[in-house]
Design an enzyme around this catalytic site. Structure first.
Site, PDB file in Angstrom:
ATOM      1  N   GLY A 112      -8.018   0.447   4.656  1.00 12.71           N
ATOM      2  CA  GLY A 112      -7.926  -1.196   4.235  1.00 12.71           C
ATOM      3  C   GLY A 112      -8.965  -1.936   4.699  1.00 12.71           C
ATOM      4  O   GLY A 112      -9.965  -2.169   4.211  1.00 12.71           O
ATOM      5  N   GLY A 113      -8.972  -2.593   5.830  1.00 14.27           N
ATOM      6  CA  GLY A 113     -10.066  -3.401   6.599  1.00 14.27           C
ATOM      7  C   GLY A 113     -11.450  -2.705   6.230  1.00 14.27           C
ATOM      8  O   GLY A 113     -12.165  -3.749   5.766  1.00 14.27           O
ATOM      9  N   GLU A 151      -0.215   7.692   6.752  1.00 14.85           N
ATOM     10  CA  GLU A 151      -0.683   6.610   7.377  1.00 14.85           C
ATOM     11  C   GLU A 151       0.274   6.246   8.351  1.00 14.85           C
ATOM     12  O   GLU A 151       1.561   5.653   8.106  1.00 14.85           O
ATOM     13  CB  GLU A 151      -0.758   5.413   6.413  1.00 14.85           C
ATOM     14  CG  GLU A 151      -1.770   5.604   5.262  1.00 14.85           C
ATOM     15  CD  GLU A 151      -2.264   4.386   4.507  1.00 14.85           C
ATOM     16  OE1 GLU A 151      -3.331   4.204   4.558  1.00 14.85           O
ATOM     17  OE2 GLU A 151      -1.044   3.667   4.291  1.00 14.85           O
ATOM     18  N   HIS A 158       3.657   2.024   0.482  1.00 14.66           N
ATOM     19  CA  HIS A 158       2.612   1.743   1.213  1.00 14.66           C
ATOM     20  C   HIS A 158       3.624   1.202   2.586  1.00 14.66           C
ATOM     21  O   HIS A 158       4.728   0.459   2.293  1.00 14.66           O
ATOM     22  CB  HIS A 158       1.708   0.618   1.161  1.00 14.66           C
ATOM     23  CG  HIS A 158       0.740   0.404   2.023  1.00 14.66           C
ATOM     24  ND1 HIS A 158       0.826  -0.522   3.157  1.00 14.66           N
ATOM     25  CD2 HIS A 158      -0.419   0.944   2.295  1.00 14.66           C
ATOM     26  CE1 HIS A 158      -0.013  -0.469   3.989  1.00 14.66           C
ATOM     27  NE2 HIS A 158      -1.087   0.155   3.498  1.00 14.66           N
ATOM     28  N   ASN A 211      -8.071   0.119  -0.263  1.00 11.97           N
ATOM     29  CA  ASN A 211      -7.138  -0.555  -0.566  1.00 11.97           C
ATOM     30  C   ASN A 211      -7.254  -2.132  -0.077  1.00 11.97           C
ATOM     31  O   ASN A 211      -7.272  -2.483   1.229  1.00 11.97           O
ATOM     32  CB  ASN A 211      -5.755  -0.116   0.210  1.00 11.97           C
ATOM     33  CG  ASN A 211      -4.449  -1.008   0.054  1.00 11.97           C
ATOM     34  OD1 ASN A 211      -4.371  -2.044  -0.688  1.00 11.97           O
ATOM     35  ND2 ASN A 211      -3.569  -0.843   0.986  1.00 11.97           N
ATOM     36  N   TRP A 212      -7.639  -3.112  -1.064  1.00 17.65           N
ATOM     37  CA  TRP A 212      -7.986  -4.376  -0.708  1.00 17.65           C
ATOM     38  C   TRP A 212      -6.750  -5.117  -0.239  1.00 17.65           C
ATOM     39  O   TRP A 212      -6.956  -6.277   0.119  1.00 17.65           O
ATOM     40  CB  TRP A 212      -8.615  -4.902  -1.876  1.00 17.65           C
ATOM     41  CG  TRP A 212     -10.003  -4.037  -2.155  1.00 17.65           C
ATOM     42  CD1 TRP A 212     -10.616  -3.079  -1.536  1.00 17.65           C
ATOM     43  CD2 TRP A 212     -10.993  -4.465  -3.223  1.00 17.65           C
ATOM     44  NE1 TRP A 212     -11.580  -2.578  -2.083  1.00 17.65           N
ATOM     45  CE2 TRP A 212     -11.995  -3.352  -3.208  1.00 17.65           C
ATOM     46  CE3 TRP A 212     -10.812  -5.515  -4.315  1.00 17.65           C
ATOM     47  CZ2 TRP A 212     -12.946  -3.309  -4.287  1.00 17.65           C
ATOM     48  CZ3 TRP A 212     -11.938  -5.355  -5.228  1.00 17.65           C
ATOM     49  CH2 TRP A 212     -12.984  -4.304  -4.987  1.00 17.65           C
ATOM     50  N   LYS A 213      -5.711  -4.646  -0.665  1.00 17.50           N
ATOM     51  CA  LYS A 213      -4.501  -5.461  -0.076  1.00 17.50           C
ATOM     52  C   LYS A 213      -4.396  -6.787  -0.782  1.00 17.50           C
ATOM     53  O   LYS A 213      -5.011  -7.037  -1.856  1.00 17.50           O
ATOM     54  CB  LYS A 213      -4.241  -5.621   1.323  1.00 17.50           C
ATOM     55  CG  LYS A 213      -4.147  -4.330   2.044  1.00 17.50           C
ATOM     56  CD  LYS A 213      -3.772  -4.064   3.290  1.00 17.50           C
ATOM     57  CE  LYS A 213      -3.863  -2.566   3.946  1.00 17.50           C
ATOM     58  NZ  LYS A 213      -3.425  -2.428   5.335  1.00 17.50           N
ATOM     59  N   GLU A 261       3.622  -1.262   4.146  1.00 18.83           N
ATOM     60  CA  GLU A 261       3.558  -2.675   4.172  1.00 18.83           C
ATOM     61  C   GLU A 261       4.792  -3.152   3.303  1.00 18.83           C
ATOM     62  O   GLU A 261       5.655  -3.838   3.394  1.00 18.83           O
ATOM     63  CB  GLU A 261       2.488  -3.394   3.996  1.00 18.83           C
ATOM     64  CG  GLU A 261       1.553  -3.674   5.200  1.00 18.83           C
ATOM     65  CD  GLU A 261      -0.169  -3.608   4.843  1.00 18.83           C
ATOM     66  OE1 GLU A 261      -0.339  -3.699   3.938  1.00 18.83           O
ATOM     67  OE2 GLU A 261      -0.692  -3.328   5.831  1.00 18.83           O
ATOM     68  N   SER A 300      -6.666   2.252  10.203  1.00 15.14           N
ATOM     69  CA  SER A 300      -8.012   2.188  11.159  1.00 15.14           C
ATOM     70  C   SER A 300      -9.164   3.221  10.887  1.00 15.14           C
ATOM     71  O   SER A 300      -9.913   3.527  11.947  1.00 15.14           O
ATOM     72  CB  SER A 300      -7.573   1.891  12.446  1.00 15.14           C
ATOM     73  OG  SER A 300      -6.774   0.895  12.713  1.00 15.14           O
ATOM     74  N   GLY A 348      -4.241  -1.219  10.541  1.00 12.42           N
ATOM     75  CA  GLY A 348      -4.608  -2.670  10.822  1.00 12.42           C
ATOM     76  C   GLY A 348      -4.811  -2.795  12.519  1.00 12.42           C
ATOM     77  O   GLY A 348      -4.727  -4.068  12.824  1.00 12.42           O
TER      78      GLY A 348
HETATM   79  P1  PGA Z   1      -6.341  -0.215   7.629  1.00 13.17           P
HETATM   80  O1  PGA Z   1      -5.200  -0.149   6.763  1.00 13.17           O
HETATM   81  O2  PGA Z   1      -7.540   0.773   7.430  1.00 13.17           O
HETATM   82  O3  PGA Z   1      -6.879  -1.699   7.819  1.00 13.17           O
HETATM   83  O4  PGA Z   1      -5.738   0.337   9.135  1.00 13.17           O
HETATM   84  C1  PGA Z   1      -5.036   1.108   6.192  1.00 13.17           C
HETATM   85  C2  PGA Z   1      -4.153   0.952   5.013  1.00 13.17           C
HETATM   86  O5  PGA Z   1      -3.136   0.121   5.191  1.00 13.17           O
HETATM   87  O6  PGA Z   1      -4.115   1.663   3.788  1.00 13.17           O
END
Ligand code: PGA
Length: 254
Positions: free
Chosen positions: A238-239, A171, A97, A11-13, A99, A217, A177
């Protein structure tokens, strides 16, 4: 027991410009060319979807939107419909998600509408659920997850059908993050709970087929232990999905 095919999803956000997106997906395609037995998916920003789709070419990388609206079209300034995602070449869409839930006030009710619309269009929903730190520390984890599942999949429950291709992602909000990962045992306990919920709400076969990803993470140094748990079928990352070296290590999780 049915063997579920692992899925590693990036997920590149709201990161990467179009050129960077093309370069990254090309590296991922080259690095997974000979790889068998694992599905790979990327969810770039909307503006890069077309370019990434072209760069994917014939390689077996799935493309997902990071969100969608539940209506097909209309006066919804700033929104993107599932049909538009399909037109851009997406096969999947991330829905709910954390967020989106916390920063953009999405509710289980609108998430349910999105899951339904995606399914009708033939887009595979990746439904995200997870508890906050406060809820975990207050002993409410399972109650919160049950409520999210009951309400976000309310349409599936009324129809009595959950497609086996549906993907769920656990999640924990406190792990996204933050560098804090749920331990493999903590994650497994929740994944087991989710699978039991599927079994109770639908049937054993569905529960044995639906893939449940862990997200929060996930890094090259913790992915192997997470993936060795029985009910963890992949990762939503994500990251660590933004750089080809770390993402390729995640894809080859053992
Ligand atoms: P992260 O994000 O790997 O940076 O913790 C995961 C996500 O939001 O899907």
């Amino acid at each position: 027991m049915t063997k579920r095919r692992p899925l590693i999803a990036g997920n590149w956000k709201m990161n990467l410009n179009i050129d960077d997106s093309i370069n990254l997906v090309r590296e991922i395609a080259a690095g997974t060319d000979q790889l068998e037995g694992v599905d790979v998916l990327v969810a770039p920003p909307f503006t890069a979807l077309g370019a990434v789709r072209n760069a994917i070419g014939d390689s077996r990388i799935f493309l997902a939107g990071q969100n969608m609206h539940w209506e097909m079209s209309g006066a919804y300034t700033g929104e993107i419909s599932g049909m538009m995602l399909k037109e851009a070449g997406c096969t999947h869409v991330i829905i709910g998600h954390s967020e989106r839930r916390s920063l953009f006030k999405e509710t289980n009710q609108t998430i349910d509408l999105k899951v339904k619309a995606a399914t009708l269009l033939g887009l595979v929903p990746i439904l995200c659920i997870g508890e906050t730190l406060e809820q975990r520390e207050g002993g409410q984890t399972f109650e919160v997850l049950k409520e999210q599942l009951d309400l976000s999949l309310n349409n599936y429950r009324s129809d009595g059908i959950m497609r086996h291709s549906t993907i769920l992602a656990y999640e924990p909000v406190w792990a996204i993050g933050t560098g804090k990962t749920a331990t493999p045992l903590q994650a497994q306990e929740v994944h087991r709970f989710i699978r039991e919920w599927i079994e109770e709400s639908f049937d054993t076969k569905t529960a044995s087929r639906v893939r449940i990803l862990y997200g929060g993470s996930v890094k090259p140094d913790n992915v192997k232990d997470l993936m060795s748990e029985q009910d963890i079928d992949g990762a939503l990352v994500g990251g660590a999905s933004l750089k080809e070296d770390s993402f390729l290590k995640l894809i080859r999780f053992d």
